[in-house]
Scaffold this motif. Structure first.
Motif, PDB file in Angstrom:
ATOM      1  N   ARG A  73       0.857  -1.196   0.000  1.00  0.00           N
ATOM      2  CA  ARG A  73       0.000   0.000   0.000  1.00  0.00           C
ATOM      3  C   ARG A  73       0.884   1.233   0.000  1.00  0.00           C
ATOM      4  O   ARG A  73       2.014   1.185   0.471  1.00  0.00           O
ATOM      5  CB  ARG A  73      -0.993   0.005   1.154  1.00  0.00           C
ATOM      6  CG  ARG A  73      -0.455   0.204   2.519  1.00  0.00           C
ATOM      7  CD  ARG A  73      -1.519   0.187   3.625  1.00  0.00           C
ATOM      8  NE  ARG A  73      -2.220  -1.063   3.691  1.00  0.00           N
ATOM      9  CZ  ARG A  73      -3.536  -1.228   3.425  1.00  0.00           C
ATOM     10  NH1 ARG A  73      -4.271  -0.210   3.125  1.00  0.00           N
ATOM     11  NH2 ARG A  73      -4.084  -2.411   3.485  1.00  0.00           N
ATOM     12  N   VAL A  74       0.351   2.326  -0.546  1.00  0.00           N
ATOM     13  CA  VAL A  74       1.067   3.599  -0.537  1.00  0.00           C
ATOM     14  C   VAL A  74       0.192   4.634   0.155  1.00  0.00           C
ATOM     15  O   VAL A  74      -1.026   4.482   0.233  1.00  0.00           O
ATOM     16  CB  VAL A  74       1.440   4.094  -1.957  1.00  0.00           C
ATOM     17  CG1 VAL A  74       2.405   3.146  -2.632  1.00  0.00           C
ATOM     18  CG2 VAL A  74       0.217   4.326  -2.809  1.00  0.00           C
ATOM     19  N   LEU A  75       0.823   5.675   0.647  1.00  0.00           N
ATOM     20  CA  LEU A  75       0.101   6.770   1.273  1.00  0.00           C
ATOM     21  C   LEU A  75       0.057   7.911   0.274  1.00  0.00           C
ATOM     22  O   LEU A  75       1.070   8.574   0.023  1.00  0.00           O
ATOM     23  CB  LEU A  75       0.802   7.195   2.569  1.00  0.00           C
ATOM     24  CG  LEU A  75       0.047   8.188   3.429  1.00  0.00           C
ATOM     25  CD1 LEU A  75      -1.258   7.577   3.946  1.00  0.00           C
ATOM     26  CD2 LEU A  75       0.900   8.618   4.606  1.00  0.00           C
ATOM     27  N   LEU A  76      -1.109   8.113  -0.320  1.00  0.00           N
ATOM     28  CA  LEU A  76      -1.264   9.155  -1.337  1.00  0.00           C
ATOM     29  C   LEU A  76      -1.560  10.479  -0.643  1.00  0.00           C
ATOM     30  O   LEU A  76      -2.513  10.594   0.117  1.00  0.00           O
ATOM     31  CB  LEU A  76      -2.391   8.793  -2.301  1.00  0.00           C
ATOM     32  CG  LEU A  76      -2.540   9.683  -3.528  1.00  0.00           C
ATOM     33  CD1 LEU A  76      -1.303   9.568  -4.420  1.00  0.00           C
ATOM     34  CD2 LEU A  76      -3.773   9.301  -4.314  1.00  0.00           C
ATOM     35  N   GLU A  85      -1.135  20.678   1.831  1.00  0.00           N
ATOM     36  CA  GLU A  85      -1.634  19.311   1.968  1.00  0.00           C
ATOM     37  C   GLU A  85      -3.055  19.336   2.513  1.00  0.00           C
ATOM     38  O   GLU A  85      -3.340  19.997   3.506  1.00  0.00           O
ATOM     39  CB  GLU A  85      -0.721  18.528   2.906  1.00  0.00           C
ATOM     40  CG  GLU A  85      -1.122  17.095   3.071  1.00  0.00           C
ATOM     41  CD  GLU A  85      -0.215  16.340   4.013  1.00  0.00           C
ATOM     42  OE1 GLU A  85      -0.755  15.551   4.811  1.00  0.00           O
ATOM     43  OE2 GLU A  85       1.015  16.541   3.963  1.00  0.00           O
ATOM     44  N   VAL A  86      -3.943  18.591   1.858  1.00  0.00           N
ATOM     45  CA  VAL A  86      -5.327  18.546   2.310  1.00  0.00           C
ATOM     46  C   VAL A  86      -5.733  17.159   2.798  1.00  0.00           C
ATOM     47  O   VAL A  86      -6.691  17.038   3.559  1.00  0.00           O
ATOM     48  CB  VAL A  86      -6.301  19.014   1.207  1.00  0.00           C
ATOM     49  CG1 VAL A  86      -6.145  20.500   0.956  1.00  0.00           C
ATOM     50  CG2 VAL A  86      -6.136  18.226  -0.064  1.00  0.00           C
ATOM     51  N   ASN A  87      -5.027  16.124   2.356  1.00  0.00           N
ATOM     52  CA  ASN A  87      -5.416  14.782   2.783  1.00  0.00           C
ATOM     53  C   ASN A  87      -4.295  13.788   2.532  1.00  0.00           C
ATOM     54  O   ASN A  87      -3.500  13.946   1.620  1.00  0.00           O
ATOM     55  CB  ASN A  87      -6.666  14.343   2.023  1.00  0.00           C
ATOM     56  CG  ASN A  87      -7.192  13.024   2.524  1.00  0.00           C
ATOM     57  OD1 ASN A  87      -7.155  12.729   3.710  1.00  0.00           O
ATOM     58  ND2 ASN A  87      -7.674  12.205   1.608  1.00  0.00           N
ATOM     59  N   ARG A  88      -4.297  12.767   3.358  1.00  0.00           N
ATOM     60  CA  ARG A  88      -3.431  11.599   3.167  1.00  0.00           C
ATOM     61  C   ARG A  88      -4.342  10.393   3.224  1.00  0.00           C
ATOM     62  O   ARG A  88      -5.099  10.236   4.177  1.00  0.00           O
ATOM     63  CB  ARG A  88      -2.399  11.493   4.282  1.00  0.00           C
ATOM     64  CG  ARG A  88      -1.322  12.522   4.222  1.00  0.00           C
ATOM     65  CD  ARG A  88      -0.409  12.386   5.437  1.00  0.00           C
ATOM     66  NE  ARG A  88       0.631  13.377   5.375  1.00  0.00           N
ATOM     67  CZ  ARG A  88       1.909  13.084   5.200  1.00  0.00           C
ATOM     68  NH1 ARG A  88       2.299  11.838   5.118  1.00  0.00           N
ATOM     69  NH2 ARG A  88       2.799  14.036   5.130  1.00  0.00           N
ATOM     70  N   SER A  89      -4.254   9.554   2.216  1.00  0.00           N
ATOM     71  CA  SER A  89      -5.088   8.350   2.248  1.00  0.00           C
ATOM     72  C   SER A  89      -4.266   7.140   1.810  1.00  0.00           C
ATOM     73  O   SER A  89      -3.573   7.184   0.798  1.00  0.00           O
ATOM     74  CB  SER A  89      -6.319   8.518   1.350  1.00  0.00           C
ATOM     75  OG  SER A  89      -5.952   8.839   0.040  1.00  0.00           O
TER      76      SER A  89
END
Length: 170
Positions: A73-76, A85-89
């Motif tokens: 998995r990667v953290l986009l 930055e608005v989000n990390r998913s």
């Protein structure tokens, strides 16, 4: 004869009013029809933009997967127009390096949320996620895909094993 003339005199303004009302109605109908046809299809434009954003995020996740040594998995990280930055998913990745989804409708919905981080709505219409099994449909697993569509009209497809986003009807 006098009665006949007086009835014609009363009928003439009524007919004239009727003709004026008909002409105004025809002009209004023509204007409404013209403006309706020249208005852009906002649902199509919104779905096209979402498809472009989806494709961009998929490619970013793929490159990040390669750069990090092929993790599961990667953290986009997503940024706004100002570069904040608005989000990390976290996005689960397949062994081929593309964001993957479990082979069902819910997997496609989760993929949408992870990749786009926006609600599944367009102009107050719910976006419907559907899973199509490539083995079942065409005998080729590489044809498996998620389709994101509105109840009527535009949609786009995401090929799960190749990472392609196809804007078929947007």
């Amino acid at each position: 004869m006098n009665n006949n003339e007086s009835s014609e005199e009363r009928l003439r303004p009524l007919l004239l009013n009727l003709v004026v009302v008909l002409v105004v109605f025809i002009l209004m109908a023509s204007l409404v029809s013209y403006f309706y046809r020249s208005e852009p299809d906002l649902k199509k434009i919104a779905m096209s933009t979402l498809a472009d954003n989806f494709a961009k995020s998929v490619v970013n996740a793929h490159w990040q997967w390669q750069a990090e040594g092929n993790p599961p998995r990667v953290l986009l990280v997503q940024y706004n127009a100002e570069g904040k930055e608005v989000n990390r998913s976290p996005i689960p990745m397949s062994h081929l390096g593309w964001p993957k989804a479990t082979p069902d409708k819910h997997g496609c919905e989760q993929l949408w949320r992870a990749v786009l981080d926006v609600p599944m709505t367009v102009n107050n219409f719910h976006v419907i996620a559907e899973y199509y099994d490539g083995v079942h449909n065409s005998g080729d697993a590489l044809e498996s895909m998620c389709r994101y569509r509105l109840p009527t009209g535009p949609y786009f497809d995401y090929k799960i094993y190749t990472g392609k986003v196809l804007k078929t009807n947007v």
